[in-house]
Design a protein around this motif. Structure first.
Motif, PDB file in Angstrom:
ATOM      1  N   VAL A  81      -4.704  20.644  20.554  1.00 44.69           N
ATOM      2  CA  VAL A  81      -3.343  20.792  19.999  1.00 44.69           C
ATOM      3  C   VAL A  81      -3.011  22.274  19.771  1.00 44.69           C
ATOM      4  N   CYS A  82      -3.700  22.895  18.858  1.00 40.42           N
ATOM      5  CA  CYS A  82      -3.401  24.288  18.516  1.00 40.42           C
ATOM      6  C   CYS A  82      -4.138  25.221  19.471  1.00 40.42           C
ATOM      7  N   LYS A  83      -3.730  25.132  20.737  1.00 40.61           N
ATOM      8  CA  LYS A  83      -4.411  25.916  21.769  1.00 40.61           C
ATOM      9  C   LYS A  83      -4.073  27.400  21.618  1.00 40.61           C
TER      10      LYS A  83
ATOM     11  N   ASN B 199       0.238  28.512  24.359  1.00 39.21           N
ATOM     12  CA  ASN B 199       1.084  27.318  24.363  1.00 39.21           C
ATOM     13  C   ASN B 199       0.552  26.188  23.466  1.00 39.21           C
ATOM     14  N   PRO B 200       0.418  26.481  22.167  1.00 33.22           N
ATOM     15  CA  PRO B 200       0.017  25.398  21.261  1.00 33.22           C
ATOM     16  C   PRO B 200       1.062  24.288  21.263  1.00 33.22           C
ATOM     17  N   LYS B 201       0.603  23.051  21.077  1.00 35.30           N
ATOM     18  CA  LYS B 201       1.527  21.909  21.117  1.00 35.30           C
ATOM     19  C   LYS B 201       2.136  21.678  19.734  1.00 35.30           C
ATOM     20  N   CYS B 202       2.954  22.653  19.306  1.00 35.19           N
ATOM     21  CA  CYS B 202       3.514  22.607  17.947  1.00 35.19           C
ATOM     22  C   CYS B 202       4.388  21.374  17.742  1.00 35.19           C
ATOM     23  N   GLU B 203       5.009  20.890  18.819  1.00 35.28           N
ATOM     24  CA  GLU B 203       5.913  19.742  18.680  1.00 35.28           C
ATOM     25  C   GLU B 203       5.169  18.480  18.238  1.00 35.28           C
ATOM     26  N   GLU B 204       3.873  18.425  18.475  1.00 35.02           N
ATOM     27  CA  GLU B 204       3.133  17.240  18.024  1.00 35.02           C
ATOM     28  C   GLU B 204       2.165  17.566  16.880  1.00 35.02           C
ATOM     29  N   CYS B 205       2.509  18.634  16.135  1.00 38.44           N
ATOM     30  CA  CYS B 205       1.620  19.074  15.049  1.00 38.44           C
ATOM     31  C   CYS B 205       2.219  18.748  13.679  1.00 38.44           C
ATOM     32  N   ASP B 206       1.356  18.324  12.762  1.00 41.62           N
ATOM     33  CA  ASP B 206       1.795  17.969  11.397  1.00 41.62           C
ATOM     34  C   ASP B 206       1.933  19.185  10.483  1.00 41.62           C
ATOM     35  N   PHE B 207       1.571  20.355  10.970  1.00 40.38           N
ATOM     36  CA  PHE B 207       1.460  21.492  10.062  1.00 40.38           C
ATOM     37  C   PHE B 207       2.525  22.575  10.253  1.00 40.38           C
ATOM     38  N   GLN B 208       3.603  22.235  10.942  1.00 39.94           N
ATOM     39  CA  GLN B 208       4.642  23.246  11.185  1.00 39.94           C
ATOM     40  C   GLN B 208       5.129  23.886   9.880  1.00 39.94           C
ATOM     41  N   HIS B 209       5.278  23.073   8.838  1.00 45.45           N
ATOM     42  CA  HIS B 209       5.839  23.558   7.571  1.00 45.45           C
ATOM     43  C   HIS B 209       4.948  24.589   6.884  1.00 45.45           C
ATOM     44  N   MET B 210       3.668  24.625   7.237  1.00 50.20           N
ATOM     45  CA  MET B 210       2.772  25.565   6.556  1.00 50.20           C
ATOM     46  C   MET B 210       2.178  26.606   7.516  1.00 50.20           C
ATOM     47  N   CYS B 211       2.679  26.604   8.754  1.00 50.18           N
ATOM     48  CA  CYS B 211       2.066  27.471   9.768  1.00 50.18           C
ATOM     49  C   CYS B 211       2.870  28.753   9.983  1.00 50.18           C
ATOM     50  N   LYS B 212       2.255  29.875   9.639  1.00 52.55           N
ATOM     51  CA  LYS B 212       2.944  31.154   9.771  1.00 52.55           C
ATOM     52  C   LYS B 212       3.210  31.476  11.242  1.00 52.55           C
ATOM     53  N   TYR B 213       2.236  31.128  12.063  1.00 51.39           N
ATOM     54  CA  TYR B 213       2.363  31.395  13.504  1.00 51.39           C
ATOM     55  C   TYR B 213       3.603  30.678  14.047  1.00 51.39           C
ATOM     56  N   TYR B 214       3.789  29.420  13.624  1.00 52.06           N
ATOM     57  CA  TYR B 214       4.938  28.635  14.083  1.00 52.06           C
ATOM     58  C   TYR B 214       6.242  29.268  13.577  1.00 52.06           C
ATOM     59  N   LYS B 215       6.235  29.675  12.311  1.00 48.35           N
ATOM     60  CA  LYS B 215       7.446  30.273  11.728  1.00 48.35           C
ATOM     61  C   LYS B 215       7.813  31.567  12.456  1.00 48.35           C
TER      62      LYS B 215
ATOM     63  N   ASN C  87      -6.875  30.864  10.825  1.00 52.87           N
ATOM     64  CA  ASN C  87      -5.930  31.972  10.654  1.00 52.87           C
ATOM     65  C   ASN C  87      -4.492  31.483  10.718  1.00 52.87           C
ATOM     66  N   ARG C  88      -4.181  30.671  11.718  1.00 56.86           N
ATOM     67  CA  ARG C  88      -2.793  30.230  11.880  1.00 56.86           C
ATOM     68  C   ARG C  88      -2.333  29.393  10.687  1.00 56.86           C
ATOM     69  N   LEU C  89      -3.219  28.556  10.186  1.00 55.46           N
ATOM     70  CA  LEU C  89      -2.858  27.681   9.068  1.00 55.46           C
ATOM     71  C   LEU C  89      -2.960  28.399   7.724  1.00 55.46           C
ATOM     72  N   GLY C  90      -3.476  29.626   7.759  1.00 57.64           N
ATOM     73  CA  GLY C  90      -3.561  30.406   6.521  1.00 57.64           C
ATOM     74  C   GLY C  90      -4.713  30.006   5.616  1.00 57.64           C
TER      75      GLY C  90
ATOM     76  N   LEU D 185     -11.705  20.331  17.634  1.00 55.95           N
ATOM     77  CA  LEU D 185     -10.896  19.390  18.428  1.00 55.95           C
ATOM     78  C   LEU D 185      -9.410  19.711  18.310  1.00 55.95           C
ATOM     79  N   PHE D 186      -8.977  20.049  17.099  1.00 55.36           N
ATOM     80  CA  PHE D 186      -7.564  20.401  16.907  1.00 55.36           C
ATOM     81  C   PHE D 186      -7.211  21.645  17.734  1.00 55.36           C
ATOM     82  N   GLY D 187      -8.096  22.639  17.718  1.00 58.34           N
ATOM     83  CA  GLY D 187      -7.848  23.869  18.480  1.00 58.34           C
ATOM     84  C   GLY D 187      -7.933  23.652  19.984  1.00 58.34           C
TER      85      GLY D 187
HETATM   86  S1  SF4 Z   1       2.404  24.494  14.313  1.00 55.65           S
HETATM   87 FE1  SF4 Z   1       0.829  26.043  13.973  1.00 55.65          FE
HETATM   88  S2  SF4 Z   1      -1.040  24.894  13.593  1.00 55.65           S
HETATM   89 FE2  SF4 Z   1       0.409  23.507  14.581  1.00 55.65          FE
HETATM   90  S3  SF4 Z   1      -0.039  23.672  16.791  1.00 55.65           S
HETATM   91 FE3  SF4 Z   1       1.609  25.117  16.330  1.00 55.65          FE
HETATM   92  S4  SF4 Z   1       0.513  27.052  15.977  1.00 55.65           S
HETATM   93 FE4  SF4 Z   1      -0.991  25.405  15.769  1.00 55.65          FE
END
Ligand code: SF4
Length: 214
Positions: free
Chosen positions: A185-187, A190-206, A145-148, A180-182
């Motif tokens: 990292v993507c808990k 408090n997901p660890k967005c700072e160490e995630c490669d998908f910030q640019h495509m993550c609606k949740y992060y935006k 869901n978060r990654l769309g 494993l990612f969930g």
């Molecule tokens: S940027 Fe998105 S996919 Fe990455 S950890 Fe944060 S919430 Fe999860």
């Protein structure tokens, strides 16, 4: 597979390599019981419980004849222990009476067993029998869901979308990578967005950025 899904898959693969199930099991009976016990419980806790449980009840025949109170005591720490104890005993009875003591490989047979839902049946199909299946647990549901990849309201809806989005030969691996990612990292909180490669495509992060929380 769409380019974005492919990119996600490749990046997860390079990060988590040969992701596999973190439950300890020696055969499909141990696997199916472990997956049932893992509902709302960590794999780590389940592994501690099953170490003793399978010593005392190593086969479906043994667990089918177990005293429910004894099983409840042994699995107490994994939560919902009364229901889980009842279910794994009934499940073992089903395996003994309907399938000669062997866990069936057919999905419809699996899902017909007591206490076995889609997630458990899919994990056993994929991990136990190496057949294509995408189990949607809480991690897969959230990450997709978060990654769309699968904007869905229910795990079943998510499963159907993922079956279309992900190449069939990658279903099992995709599930393990998302788990494993969930988990790490993507808990949920408090997901660890700072160490995630998908910030640019993550609606949740935006959305978090917009609210000034990232
Ligand atoms: S940027 Fe998105 S996919 Fe990455 S950890 Fe944060 S919430 Fe999860």
């Amino acid at each position: 597979m769409k380019e974005t899904t492919k990119e996600i898959y490749e990046k997860l693969l390079s990060r988590f390599g040969n992701a596999s199930c973190e439950l300890n099991f020696k055969n499909n009976f141990e696997l199916i019981i472990s997956v049932v016990l893992s509902a709302r419980c960590t794999d780590k806790r389940v592994n501690i419980i099953t170490k003793k449980l399978f010593l005392k009840y190593p086969t479906a025949q043994d667990l089918a004849q177990a005293d429910q109170e004894d099983v409840e005591k042994m699995i107490f720490s994994c939560g919902f222990y009364k229901n889980k104890a009842k279910n794994i005993i009934l499940l073992s009875k089903d395996i003994v009476t309907r399938f000669d003591g062997e866990v069936p490989s057919d999905y419809e047979d699996l899902i017909s067993l007591s206490g076995v839902g889609r997630k458990t049946a899919n994990v056993v199909t994929s991990v136990g029998f190496s057949l294509p299946a995408i189990a949607v647990d809480t991690h897969v549901f959230r990450v997709a869901n978060r990654l769309g990849i699968a904007k869905a309201k229910t795990p079943l809806e998510s499963e159907k979308i993922l079956q279309r989005e992900v190449d069939k030969d990658k279903w099992g691996r995709f599930h393990s990578l998302c788990v494993l990612f969930g988990r790490y990292v993507c808990k949920s909180r408090n997901p660890k967005c700072e160490e995630c490669d998908f910030q640019h495509m993550c609606k949740y992060y935006k959305d978090l950025e917009k609210k000034g929380k990232k």
